[in-house]
Write a protein that holds these residues in place. Structure first.
Motif, short mmCIF file in Angstrom:
data_model
loop_
_atom_site.label_atom_id
_atom_site.label_comp_id
_atom_site.label_asym_id
_atom_site.label_seq_id
_atom_site.Cartn_x
_atom_site.Cartn_y
_atom_site.Cartn_z
N GLU A 4 0.94 -1.22 -0.06
CA GLU A 4 0.05 -0.07 0.04
C GLU A 4 0.74 1.38 0.04
N PRO A 5 0.63 2.21 -0.75
CA PRO A 5 1.31 3.51 -0.96
C PRO A 5 1.24 4.21 0.39
N SER A 8 0.57 10.33 -1.02
CA SER A 8 -0.59 10.50 -1.95
C SER A 8 -0.14 10.43 -3.50
N SER A 9 1.17 10.29 -3.55
CA SER A 9 1.56 10.15 -5.03
C SER A 9 1.30 8.69 -5.50
N SER A 10 1.09 8.24 -6.67
CA SER A 10 0.41 7.03 -7.17
C SER A 10 1.87 6.19 -7.24
N ARG A 40 1.57 1.35 -14.34
CA ARG A 40 0.39 2.43 -14.48
C ARG A 40 0.83 3.95 -14.07
N PRO A 41 1.41 4.01 -12.76
CA PRO A 41 1.95 5.33 -12.32
C PRO A 41 2.55 5.96 -13.45
N THR A 44 0.54 6.84 -16.45
CA THR A 44 -0.50 8.09 -16.25
C THR A 44 0.10 9.17 -16.26
N TRP A 81 10.76 4.68 -5.14
CA TRP A 81 9.64 5.39 -5.80
C TRP A 81 9.86 6.59 -6.23
N ARG A 85 10.43 7.85 -10.00
CA ARG A 85 9.52 9.19 -10.42
C ARG A 85 10.25 9.97 -11.18
N ALA A 150 -1.01 16.09 -8.57
CA ALA A 150 -1.23 14.55 -8.37
C ALA A 150 0.13 13.94 -7.87
N GLU A 151 1.06 14.76 -8.16
CA GLU A 151 2.47 14.14 -7.81
C GLU A 151 3.07 14.95 -6.59
#
Length: 197
Positions: A4-5, A8-10, A40-41, A44, A81, A85, A150-151
């Motif tokens: 689970e993250p 907040s970032s995917s 997916r992240p 997207t 991550w 990213r 979003a990021e």
């Protein structure tokens, strides 16, 4: 399933050190697992920045190739991550800059084909409306909105990433927010054609 993250970032997926060690050792199954978790992240983010599915797929591939190629350079000072990213953002922005230099511009058609008159469920309809509204924004404005909201990047970080100033990021965010508000007003949206079968 990935863990689970924690943020907040995917992208905020905690990758176990043992899995990273297996990736560093060149274990294909370990890399494929990391790829599945981040596919997916990355896609997207690339789609929101570049505005084109083919470009997003290219960014995904380039990002994952760089991750595989540079995994030995990841020192672990920050979460994996965040490192991944950063590579994805750099790849997407580099591709966006390249596209901006081409005269054709961007393909902004991100919505579904219009030949299906079946109404979408309310949540999907709202998502489709938002997607169309985002797609109608200029690429740099859309990128700032996505990176900020979003990021979770700051205006200072966005300015550096986009090779612009902090005030550029702030003004694009304000402009994009105003434009989205107008586009998402019920009175401003075009009336969907309905089937009279």
């Amino acid at each position: 399933m990935p863990p689970e993250p924690p943020a907040s970032s995917s992208f905020a997926i905690a990758v176990p050190a043992a899995l990273l060690a297996r990736v560093r050792a060149g274990e294909r199954a370990a890399f494929e697992q990391v790829y599945r978790w981040f596919e997916r992240p990355v896609f997207t983010l690339a789609l929101r920045i570049c505005g084109d599915r083919e470009e997003a797929a290219e960014v995904l591939q380039d990002t994952m190739l760089k991750v595989m190629d540079r995994i030995d350079g990841f020192r672990g000072d920050s979460p994996f991550w965040g490192w991944l990213r950063q590579i994805a953002v750099n790849e997407a922005l580099m591709r966006l800059r390249r596209t901006r230099q081409q005269p054709d511009g961007l393909d902004m058609e991100l919505h579904e084909p219009a030949d299906d008159a079946t109404p979408l469920p309310p949540a999907a309809a709202d998502a489709a409306i938002l997607q169309r509204a985002l797609a109608s924004l200029p690429a740099s404005t859309r990128s700032v909105l996505w990176l900020y909201h979003a990021e979770g990047y700051t205006h200072e970080e966005i300015g550096v990433l986009m090779q612009r100033t902090t005030s550029f990021s702030k003004s694009q965010l304000a402009r994009g927010t105003r434009r989205l508000r107008v586009l998402l007003e019920p009175d401003a949206r075009p009336v969907e054609a309905t089937s009279h079968a």
